[in-house]
Write a protein that holds these residues in place. Structure first.
Motif, PDB file in Angstrom:
ATOM      1  N   TYR A 272      -6.612  -9.725  -2.783  1.00 27.41           N
ATOM      2  CA  TYR A 272      -6.954  -8.759  -3.811  1.00 27.41           C
ATOM      3  C   TYR A 272      -5.682  -8.092  -4.298  1.00 27.41           C
ATOM      4  CZ  TYR A 272     -11.902  -9.035  -2.574  1.00 27.41           C
ATOM      5  OH  TYR A 272     -13.185  -9.467  -2.365  1.00 27.41           O
TER       6      TYR A 272
ATOM      7  N   GLN B 138      -4.227  -4.481  -6.290  1.00 28.42           N
ATOM      8  CA  GLN B 138      -4.568  -3.105  -6.636  1.00 28.42           C
ATOM      9  C   GLN B 138      -3.416  -2.495  -7.415  1.00 28.42           C
ATOM     10  OE1 GLN B 138      -4.896  -0.170  -3.430  1.00 28.42           O
ATOM     11  NE2 GLN B 138      -6.601   0.812  -4.501  1.00 28.42           N
TER      12      GLN B 138
ATOM     13  N   GLY C  26      -3.530   3.649  -8.357  1.00 28.23           N
ATOM     14  CA  GLY C  26      -4.601   4.541  -8.758  1.00 28.23           C
ATOM     15  C   GLY C  26      -5.869   3.836  -9.224  1.00 28.23           C
ATOM     16  N   ARG C  27      -5.955   2.557  -9.026  1.00 25.85           N
ATOM     17  CA  ARG C  27      -7.127   1.805  -9.478  1.00 25.85           C
ATOM     18  C   ARG C  27      -7.861   1.175  -8.303  1.00 25.85           C
ATOM     19  NH1 ARG C  27      -6.512   0.643 -14.900  1.00 25.85           N
ATOM     20  NH2 ARG C  27      -8.757   0.345 -14.837  1.00 25.85           N
ATOM     21  N   GLY C  28      -8.978   0.551  -8.595  1.00 28.41           N
ATOM     22  CA  GLY C  28      -9.703  -0.189  -7.575  1.00 28.41           C
ATOM     23  C   GLY C  28      -9.072  -1.549  -7.345  1.00 28.41           C
ATOM     24  N   LEU C  29      -9.605  -2.300  -6.394  1.00 33.47           N
ATOM     25  CA  LEU C  29      -9.078  -3.613  -6.083  1.00 33.47           C
ATOM     26  C   LEU C  29      -9.736  -4.673  -6.960  1.00 33.47           C
ATOM     27  CD1 LEU C  29      -8.594  -1.891  -3.394  1.00 33.47           C
ATOM     28  CD2 LEU C  29      -8.455  -4.115  -2.264  1.00 33.47           C
TER      29      LEU C  29
ATOM     30  N   PHE D 207      -3.455  -7.195  -1.192  1.00 30.18           N
ATOM     31  CA  PHE D 207      -4.118  -7.094   0.100  1.00 30.18           C
ATOM     32  C   PHE D 207      -4.806  -8.406   0.444  1.00 30.18           C
ATOM     33  CE2 PHE D 207      -3.922  -2.526   0.841  1.00 30.18           C
ATOM     34  CZ  PHE D 207      -3.702  -2.031  -0.439  1.00 30.18           C
TER      35      PHE D 207
ATOM     36  N   THR E  94      -2.879  -3.725   5.363  1.00 30.49           N
ATOM     37  CA  THR E  94      -2.272  -2.533   4.781  1.00 30.49           C
ATOM     38  C   THR E  94      -1.552  -2.825   3.471  1.00 30.49           C
ATOM     39  OG1 THR E  94      -0.354  -2.859   6.191  1.00 30.49           O
ATOM     40  CG2 THR E  94      -2.017  -1.299   6.954  1.00 30.49           C
TER      41      THR E  94
END
Lengths: 115, 111
Positions: free
Chosen positions: B35, B37, B40-43, B88, B103
């Motif tokens: 994923y 990111q 400040g945003r979603g994945l 991630f 992480t």
């Protein structure tokens, strides 16, 4: 809607107050996840809903945390008596199927700051 | 912990170079996903590789999986400034319902 919607996007609260975070998943997605992301950290699993099955609450950090999913759609994560260590971004994700076999669609998150 | 661990934690490259990120995990998995990111945003889901697959491509992305070493790598070729983000890996164990996230690797692509 077209994507996963979370509200509020930002929440500032005082220590000891209760907060509710809302997640509206993609229509038709049966699985819904809540994760917590602290600053600069990975995602910490909180809770998982799949259809009408009992939720997997194994990731909830304390009994101050609870979540429900009404009608198999919208979910609310409630944090009671908030503490400063609860400050984080709370991410909701939905998936078309459960069992961790498909991709997750994430919302933009709710950033919680506890003063 | 069953979490995956990405390596390196941070990576800075020039635009046009390739970026390689690695993920190690601990348990047997059904699949592994990568994923992205933005700050400040979603994945956003990039790619999924199943436990019986060894390599997968999607555009400029190439993912490999070595289940004997419990590791995966994500290669981004011909990087662009817009690739700047955190990446991630997420593992889905054979049992259970949740995904375990590492992480992350923070990638900076310098124009």
């Amino acid at each position: 809607g077209a994507g996963v919607s979370q509200s509020p996007s930002n929440k500032v609260t005082e220590k000891g107050k209760d907060v509710e975070l809302r997640c509206d998943p993609i229509s038709g997605h049966t699985a819904l996840y809540w994760y917590r992301q602290s600053l600069g950290q990975g995602l910490e699993f909180l809770i998982y809903f799949q259809g009408n099955s009992a939720p997997d609450k194994s990731g909830l950090p304390s009994d101050r945390f609870s979540a429900e999913r009404t009608g198999g759609s919208v979910s609310t994560l409630t944090i009671q008596r908030t503490q400063q260590e609860d400050s984080a971004v709370y991410l909701c994700a939905s998936s078309q199927t459960g069992g961790a076999v498909g991709e997750l669609f994430f919302g933009e998150g709710s950033r919680l700051t506890v003063l | 912990s069953q979490q995956g661990e990405e390596d390196p934690q941070a990576l800075s490259i020039q635009e046009g170079e390739n970026a390689t990120m690695n993920c190690s995990y601990k348990t047997s998995i059904n699949n592994l996903q990568w994923y992205r990111q933005n700050s400040g945003r979603g994945l956003v889901h990039l790619i999924l590789i199943r436990s019986n697959e060894r390599e997968k491509h999607s555009g400029r992305l190439r993912v490999t999986l070595d289940t004997s070493k419990k590791s995966s790598s994500l290669l981004i070729t011909a990087s662009r400034a817009a690739d700047t983000a955190s990446y991630f890996c997420a593992t889905a164990p054979n049992t259970g319902n949740q995904f375990y996230f590492g992480t992350g690797t923070s990638l900076t692509v310098i124009p």
